[in-house]
Scaffold this motif. Structure first.
Motif, short mmCIF file in Angstrom:
data_model
loop_
_atom_site.label_atom_id
_atom_site.label_comp_id
_atom_site.label_asym_id
_atom_site.label_seq_id
_atom_site.Cartn_x
_atom_site.Cartn_y
_atom_site.Cartn_z
N VAL A 147 68.31 22.96 22.85
CA VAL A 147 68.59 23.91 21.78
C VAL A 147 69.99 23.62 21.26
O VAL A 147 70.91 23.35 22.04
CB VAL A 147 68.52 25.37 22.29
N CYS A 148 70.13 23.65 19.92
CA CYS A 148 71.44 23.51 19.31
C CYS A 148 72.09 22.18 19.70
O CYS A 148 71.43 21.14 19.69
CB CYS A 148 72.29 24.72 19.69
N THR A 149 73.35 22.19 20.09
CA THR A 149 74.04 20.96 20.45
C THR A 149 73.64 20.42 21.82
O THR A 149 74.16 19.39 22.26
CB THR A 149 75.57 21.17 20.41
N GLY A 150 72.69 21.07 22.46
CA GLY A 150 72.12 20.51 23.68
C GLY A 150 71.49 19.16 23.42
O GLY A 150 71.39 18.32 24.32
N SER A 151 71.07 18.91 22.16
CA SER A 151 70.50 17.60 21.83
C SER A 151 71.54 16.49 21.99
O SER A 151 71.19 15.35 22.33
CB SER A 151 69.94 17.60 20.41
N LEU A 152 72.81 16.80 21.75
CA LEU A 152 73.85 15.79 21.93
C LEU A 152 74.01 15.43 23.40
O LEU A 152 74.33 14.28 23.74
CB LEU A 152 75.18 16.30 21.36
N ILE A 153 73.75 16.39 24.28
CA ILE A 153 73.81 16.12 25.72
C ILE A 153 72.62 15.24 26.12
O ILE A 153 72.78 14.27 26.87
CB ILE A 153 73.83 17.43 26.51
N LEU A 154 71.43 15.55 25.60
CA LEU A 154 70.28 14.68 25.85
C LEU A 154 70.57 13.28 25.32
O LEU A 154 70.23 12.28 25.96
CB LEU A 154 69.02 15.24 25.18
N GLY A 155 71.18 13.22 24.13
CA GLY A 155 71.50 11.93 23.54
C GLY A 155 72.51 11.16 24.37
O GLY A 155 72.37 9.94 24.56
N ALA A 156 73.51 11.84 24.89
CA ALA A 156 74.51 11.18 25.73
C ALA A 156 73.89 10.64 27.02
O ALA A 156 74.37 9.65 27.58
CB ALA A 156 75.64 12.16 26.07
N ALA A 157 72.80 11.28 27.46
CA ALA A 157 72.08 10.80 28.64
C ALA A 157 71.14 9.64 28.30
O ALA A 157 70.47 9.11 29.18
CB ALA A 157 71.29 11.95 29.27
N GLY A 158 71.08 9.28 27.01
CA GLY A 158 70.28 8.13 26.60
C GLY A 158 68.84 8.42 26.26
O GLY A 158 68.03 7.49 26.14
N LEU A 159 68.50 9.70 26.06
CA LEU A 159 67.09 10.06 25.87
C LEU A 159 66.64 10.08 24.42
O LEU A 159 65.45 10.17 24.14
CB LEU A 159 66.80 11.43 26.49
N LEU A 160 67.57 10.01 23.45
CA LEU A 160 67.19 10.18 22.05
C LEU A 160 67.28 8.90 21.22
O LEU A 160 67.08 8.95 20.00
CB LEU A 160 68.06 11.26 21.40
N ARG A 161 67.52 7.77 21.85
CA ARG A 161 67.68 6.54 21.09
C ARG A 161 66.41 6.21 20.30
O ARG A 161 65.32 6.10 20.86
CB ARG A 161 68.02 5.38 22.02
N GLY A 162 66.59 6.09 18.98
CA GLY A 162 65.47 5.73 18.12
C GLY A 162 64.53 6.86 17.79
O GLY A 162 63.49 6.64 17.16
N LEU A 163 64.88 8.09 18.19
CA LEU A 163 63.98 9.22 17.99
C LEU A 163 64.48 10.16 16.89
O LEU A 163 65.68 10.30 16.69
CB LEU A 163 63.83 10.02 19.29
N PRO A 164 63.55 10.83 16.20
CA PRO A 164 63.96 11.92 15.31
C PRO A 164 64.38 13.12 16.14
O PRO A 164 63.81 13.37 17.21
CB PRO A 164 62.68 12.21 14.51
N ALA A 165 65.37 13.86 15.68
CA ALA A 165 65.86 15.02 16.44
C ALA A 165 66.61 15.94 15.49
O ALA A 165 66.98 15.58 14.39
CB ALA A 165 66.78 14.57 17.57
N THR A 166 66.84 17.15 15.97
CA THR A 166 67.65 18.11 15.22
C THR A 166 68.70 18.70 16.14
O THR A 166 68.70 18.47 17.36
CB THR A 166 66.78 19.20 14.57
#
Length: 259
Positions: A147-166
């Motif tokens: 939720v919210c900027t939690g996506s940046l934490i997922l991204g920092a963990a390497g989970l969002l590479r190449g994915l659409p996200a908000t």
């Protein structure tokens, strides 16, 4: 509200019990889903939702989805943090209690990472130990969410590479830095990863998850149960609707309230 026996007001629980009894008496049946094909990770047949708390998280990011999911039949929501115990929000004026420490949680059907203030999120984006735990839990989740900027934490963990996200509206540019592509929406689903936009969007995602973990009828009923029927007094709930002055004030109010 009318008084109950002996002049006491009926409790909220009593009112709800009466309402449920009335519904059953009227022949209303509630269909409860079986949780789909998800394999329960709790050991007792419940589907497990682990909400990761950290110093400086935003309260509604965690509580919004919790309020929806904790009442879905067959689902158990657990607050998790680096250590069990109280965890303080971004304003420093509220704490939630983490029931379990990260080291004691080895699996979850759903992982939910809330956003937070700059201090909290930046610390989490630099915390390689947390990233390792997120990746380990993610390997066996049915859904990994933020939720919210939690996506940046997922991204920092390497989970969002190449994915659409908000993410939160003011943090959209930072998604590119973690390899994700910003995509508009109250929530965005990409495979088994679901990212929600800012703060209140976690409720929308929670209802979406309720349908995924149970069925649409349960999700619709939960929306009514929490009376989620937004009709805000102002139409400034996204940067596309607000002017520059309102945007600046919104960010100042957040910054001034943070510790």
């Amino acid at each position: 509200m009318s008084k109950g026996v002996a002049g006491r007001e009926p409790s909220r629980r009593g009112v709800l019990r009466g309402a449920v009894s009335g519904a059953v008496g009227a022949g209303i049946a509630v269909a409860v889903g079986a949780g789909g094909a998800a394999e329960a990770a709790t050991g007792d047949g419940h589907l497990s939702v682990a909400v990761l708390l950290y110093d400086g998280f935003t309260a509604l990011d965690a509580v919004g989805p919790f309020e929806v999911l904790c009442r879905v039949p067959g689902v158990r929501v657990t607050m998790v943090a680096r250590e069990a115990g109280p965890v303080t929000t971004d304003t420093g004026e509220l704490s939630l209690v983490a029931e379990r420490a990260m080291r004691d949680v080895h699996r979850a059907d759903v992982l939910l990472v809330p956003g937070g203030g700059d201090r909290g999120v930046m610390a989490m984006m630099d915390d390689t130990g947390v990233h390792e735990w997120i990746r380990r839990i993610h390997r066996r989740t049915v859904w990994t969410t933020s939720v919210c900027t939690g996506s940046l934490i997922l991204g920092a963990a390497g989970l969002l590479r190449g994915l659409p996200a908000t993410t939160y509206w003011a943090a959209r540019p930072y998604l590119a830095e973690v390899g994700a592509t910003y995509t508009p929406g109250r929530y965005v689903e990409a495979g088994k990863i679901i990212t929600a936009a800012g703060v209140s969007a976690g409720i929308d995602m929670g209802l979406h998850l309720a349908a995924r973990l149970s069925d649409t009828e349960v999700a619709k009923a939960m929306q009514l149960a929490v009376e989620y029927d937004p009709d805000p007094p102002y139409d400034t709930g996204s940067p596309e609707k607000a002017d520059a002055r309102t945007e600046a004030l919104a960010l100042k109010l957040l910054a001034d309230s943070a510790v």
